[in-house]
Design a protein around this motif. Structure first.
Motif: not given
Lengths: 471, 292
Positions: A23, A19, A8-9, A5, A12, A114, A16
Motif C-alpha cells: 500500500c 499484505s 498463530g496470532m 495460539k 496472522v 498516478m 497482514a
C-alpha cells in the motif's frame, strides 16, 4: 497450546503486515534518493543576467527566500544530468534544494501520472511530448509574465506547434530527426568517398546495391541498407513529397494517395527489388554496430548508443536523401525532447521555484548543449545550431542542417508510428507484401488503433507548411 | 483452560484470521475486479482521472476490432497447440523415463530444470536461438543442408516459434505429474497384462492411459488456464507482437490498450472476455472430473 495460539496470532499479524506492504502512494514506493545540493554562502555580488531574447536574472529572490525543497522525478538515464544542473541552480538560489526520485524509463510514465494526482507526487519531472494526453491536465502552464511568448518564439523552434489551447507547457530543448548512418570502412572498401554521398533516392539505391554483400546462396551478409525497427521512414517519405499524414480534420490518418504508394514502393524496391536489405536482419543499430549493414536509417539517439557501446565503430552520417533534391518541401519528421514539467498541484512557493528552474533551463546555453549532446539532438534554440559541440558531432551537425526543413506532426500517439511499422514497414520489408496491399491493411488498422485517443496533429503549423503540395 | 473457554478462544482466532484474509481478498481482488467491470462500461483513463459512462461502446469496439479478433484466434490456437503438446510430450517423456532404471532421477531433473527458470530469461535465450542470421536454429538447419528460416521475423513462423519455446519450458511440469501418476498404478495390473501377453504399446493404451486420465484432465486444464494468459514470451521475443500482429495475444493486447493507448475501458473488456473463456474451461474441467 498457548504457544500454538501465540504463533498463530503472530503469523496472522505478519501476513497482514505483508499484505499491506504494497500500500501507499507511488511516490513513497521508491526510496527518495536525497541529493541535497551544495549551498553557497550568500554572496552580495550581482550575478550576470543571461539568455538571448528570453532572459534569466539570477539575482531575483525565489519564494521570498524561504526554504523550498522540490521533489524531482527523473528516469535513471537523466539522473546525472539533472543532479548536476540542480546543484548549479542551488548555488544561485541556496534556499531551493532538490530531492530526487529515480524511476526506470518504462515505469516513469506509469508512476508519474498516478503519483501526481495523489498530490504527493513530483513537483517537477522529466517530461516528454508523447505523453501530452495524460500529463498536460496535471501540468502548470508557463506563465506569460515569466515566459513572454514572443521572446520564447524568437529563441526556440517549434513553439507555435507546442501551444495547446492557448497555453505553453514546455519548449523543445532539442530536436531529433532521422539521418542515414554509414559505415566508413565498408564505404572505403567499396571505393566510395564522401563525394559519393547520395542526395536523392535513385542514387541512394545504386550505392546500396553496390555496398550489399551476399553469400553463395544469395543470403545477405552485409546489407546495403537496413531500416529494420525504424520502418516509420515511410512518414519521412510522405513529407518529402509534400503530403500531410493526416486529413483536414487533423486526426484521420491518410493512406490512399499516390505519395503514400510511392513511399511504400520505394521501401519495397530497396529491400526486395534491389535486394539491398533484408527484413530478417537484426534491428538497424544492431546490424550496423556489428558490421552487417553498410547504411542504416536511424534517429540521432543512435550516435550515443554507438559512442557508448561501440567506440571503435568508424561511421559518418548524412541527411536523408529526397525524391528530388532540387525541389522538396521537407526532409521528414522531427521530434523533440522538452523542458521539465511542473505539477499544477505543487504549492505556490514550490511552483515559483519549479517555474524558475524551467526558465533557468531555457536560458542556460551550457545546460541545453549538454542535454542535446547527451541525447543526440540538434538544439531547438536558434543561436546554438552552430555551437562547436554540435558542429563537431557528425550526426548532430547533420540534424542541425535538416531542422529547418523538418516537420513535427505533434503529440501523435505512439501507436500510430508502431502501427505504421507493423502494417506498412514489416509487411513490406519482412513479409514482402505488395505495397498497395500493405497500405490497404494500414488504412483499415491504423485508424482503429487511434480510436478514442484525444489528439490533433499540428503538422500544418510547420514552418514549411506553405511548401507542401497537399494544402 | 476449561474446555468451553478453549473452544471460544479457538473460534475467535479462526474468525479473526479468516476475517483478515477476507478483508485482504476484498481489498486486493474483489473490489478491483468489480471496479474493472464497471470500468469496462466507461471511457476510462485513470491517468487523467477520467471515467465517463459509455454503455456497451467498449464491448462493441473490442468485439468488432480486427486486431482483437486476431488476438483471440492467436490466443486460442496457441493454447490448444501448446496444451496438446504439454500433455502428449509430457506423458511420452514420463513413460520413457519411468521405464528407465538408474538414470531416472537424472532425466527427471534435466527435463524439469526449464520449468524452474524464469520465462523472461528463457525468452531472451530463444530469441538468440531463433536469430535468422546467426542463431543456432538456422545453423543446425544449414548443417543438414536446409535453408535458414525467418523464425520470429516470419509472420507464419513467429507464433510457432513462441510455441516451441513455451513447450520446451513447460513439458517438464507435466512430465513430473505423469511420473507421479505412473508410480501410483498398481503393479498387479502390469502383471495381469503380462499374463495376457500384452506388449508395451498395449499396456500403454490399456493400462497407463486410462489410469492417467485424471492427471491428464488436471494438466490440460491448468495448461489451458495458464496459456490463455500468455504474455511474457510475446513481450520479450517480438517487436510489439509482430510481425504484423502475427503474435498478438489477448493479454498482450490488454497491456497495450491499458498502458500504451490509455484505453483502460477496452483493456477491462479484454480482461472479462478472457475471464469468461477461462471460466468456461474451468466448468468443463469440473464436469469432466466428475464423470471420471
Amino acid at each position: 497450546m498457548k504457544m500454538k495460539k501465540i504463533c498463530g496470532m503472530l503469523l496472522v499479524v505478519v501476513l497482514a503486515a505483508g499484505s499491506l506492504a504494497g500500500c501507499g502512494s507511488g511516490a513513497k514506493q521508491e526510496e527518495p534518493v536525497k541529493k541535497d545540493a551544495a549551498k553557497q554562502e550568500d554572496s552580495k555580488e550581482k550575478l550576470e543576467v543571461f539568455g538571448d531574447n528570453l532572459k534569466y536574472d539570477p539575482n531575483v529572490e525565489i519564494a521570498g527566500g524561504e526554504d523550498v525543497t522540490l521533489n524531482f522525478w527523473v528516469p535513471a538515464a537523466w539522473e546525472e544530468y539533472y543532479t548536476k544542473w540542480s546543484s548549479e541552480y542551488s548555488k544561485i538560489h541556496p534556499n531551493v534544494s532538490f530531492e530526487f526520485t529515480i524511476t526506470s524509463f518504462d515505469d516513469h510514465w506509469k508512476k508519474v501520472p498516478m503519483a501526481i494526482q495523489s498530490k504527493s507526487g513530483p513537483d517537477i519531472f522529466w517530461m516528454h511530448n508523447s505523453v501530452n494526453e495524460i500529463m498536460l491536465p496535471h501540468m502548470e502552464a508557463l506563465p506569460e509574465d515569466k515566459f513572454p511568448i514572443d521572446q520564447v518564439k524568437a529563441d526556440f523552434r517549434n513553439v507555435e506547434a507546442n501551444i495547446v489551447d492557448g497555453k505553453l507547457y514546455y519548449v523543445d530543448m532539442g530536436l531529433m530527426t532521422g539521418v542515414i548512418f554509414y559505415n566508413k570502412d565498408i564505404w572505403e572498401e567499396a571505393g566510395l568517398t564522401d563525394a559519393d554521398i547520395p542526395k536523392n533516392w535513385d542514387d541512394f539505391r545504386e550505392i546500396a546495391k553496390q555496398l550489399t554483400v551476399k553469400d553463395d546462396k544469395g543470403n545477405i551478409q552485409v546489407a546495403g541498407f537496413n531500416t529494420n525497427n525504424a520502418e516509420y521512414i515511410w512518414v519521412d517519405l510522405m513529407y518529402q513529397q509534400g503530403k500531410w499524414l493526416f486529413g483536414p480534420d487533423e486526426e484521420t490518418p491518410v493512406f490512399e494517395s499516390k505519395e503514400a504508394l510511392n513511399a511504400a514502393q520505394l521501401m519495397y524496391d530497396i529491400y526486395n527489388t534491389d535486394g539491398s536489405g533484408s527484413g530478417t536482419q537484426p534491428k538497424g543499430e544492431e546490424a550496423f554496430a556489428n558490421g552487417k549493414a553498410a547504411m542504416i536509417y536511424c534517429w540521432g539517439w543512435a550516435s550515443n548508443y554507438f559512442k557508448s557501446n561501440f567506440p571503435d565503430l568508424n561511421y559518418g552520417a548524412f541527411a536523408l536523401p529526397v525524391f528530388d533534391e532540387n525541389s522538396f518541401p521537407a526532409y521528414g519528421r522531427t521530434n523533440g525532447d522538452v523542458s521539465v514539467g511542473v505539477s499544477k498541484y505543487a504549492d505556490d512557493a514550490k511552483k515559483e521555484a519549479a517555474l524558475d528552474f524551467v526558465l533557468y533551463q531555457m536560458c542556460n546555453d551550457d545546460m541545453i548543449i549538454e542535454y542535446d549532446v547527451f541525447d543526440g539532438m540538434a538544439p531547438s534554440k536558434y543561436s546554438l545550431s552552430d555551437h562547436p559541440s554540435i558542429q563537431e558531432e557528425p550526426v548532430l551537425k547533420v540534424e542541425a542542417e535538416m531542422l529547418d526543413k523538418s516537420i513535427w506532426p505533434g503529440a501523435v500517439p505512439d501507436n500510430y508510428f508502431s502501427d505504421i511499422q507493423k502494417y506498412i514497414g514489416q509487411s513490406i520489408l519482412v513479409n514482402k507484401t505488395e505495397p498497395a496491399k500493405a497500405l490497404e491493411e494500414a488504412a483499415k488498422m491504423v485508424p482503429e488503433g487511434l480510436k478514442g485517443r484525444n489528439f490533433k496533429t499540428v503538422e500544418r503549423k510547420a514552418a514549411v507548411a506553405d511548401e507542401m503540395s497537399d494544402q | 483452560m476449561k474446555p468451553n473457554k478453549k473452544i471460544t478462544s479457538q473460534k475467535v482466532m479462526i474468525t479473526g484470521t479468516l476475517g483478515l484474509m477476507a478483508v485482504f481478498y476484498l481489498a486486493f481482488m474483489i473490489i478491483p475486479i468489480i471496479y474493472a467491470f464497471v470500468g469496462s462500461f466507461c471511457n476510462w483513463n485513470p491517468m487523467i482521472g477520467q471515467m465517463d459512462f459509455v454503455g456497451l461502446e467498449n464491448y462493441k469496439t473490442m468485439l468488432g476490432s480486427t486486431a482483437f479478433q486476431k488476438a483471440l484466434v492467436n490466443t486460442l490456437v496457441f493454447t490448444v497447440v501448446v496444451t496438446l503438446f504439454r500433455v502428449v510430450l509430457g506423458m511420452l517423456l514420463a513413460v520413457l523415463i519411468d521405464s528407465l532404471g538408474f538414470l531416472k532421477s537424472f532425466f527427471r531433473t534435466v527435463y524439469f530444470l526449464p520449468v524452474v527458470a524464469s520465462m523472461v530469461a528463457i525468452s531472451l535465450v530463444w530469441v538468440w536461438i531463433f536469430e535468422p542470421t546467426s542463431g543456432i536454429a538456422n545453423q543446425i538447419l544449414g548443417f543438414f543442408g536446409g535453408q535458414g528460416l525467418g523464425w520470429l521475423k516470419d509472420q507464419h513462423l513467429a507464433l510457432p516459434s513462441i510455441m516451441i519455446t513455451t513447450i520446451w519450458k513447460d513439458v517438464g511440469f507435466s512430465m513430473v505429474f505423469y511420473l507421479a501418476g505412473l508410480s501410483n498404478i498398481s503393479t498387479s495390473l502390469y502383471e495381469a497384462a503380462d499374463v495376457d501377453g500384452a506388449n508395451m504399446i498395449q499396456k500403454f493404451f490399456k493400462i497407463q492411459l486410462p489410469m492417467l486420465s485424471s492427471t491428464t484432465v488436471l494438466i490440460s486444464v491448468t495448461g489451458i488456464i495458464s496459456n490463455l494468459q500468455m504474455f511474457d514470451q510475446v513481450f520479450m521475443m517480438t517487436e510489439k507482437a509482430g510481425p504484423n500482429n502475427a503474435t498478438l495475444t489477448a493479454v498482450y493486447m490488454l497491456y497495450d490498450e491499458a498502458f500504451v493507448n490509455y484505453r483502460f475501458g477496452n483493456a477491462a473488456v479484454i480482461a472479462f472476455v478472457i475471464f469468461l473463456i477461462t471460466l468456461a474451461f474451468s466448468v468443463i474441467q469440473m464436469k469432466t472430473e466428475k464423470k471420471i
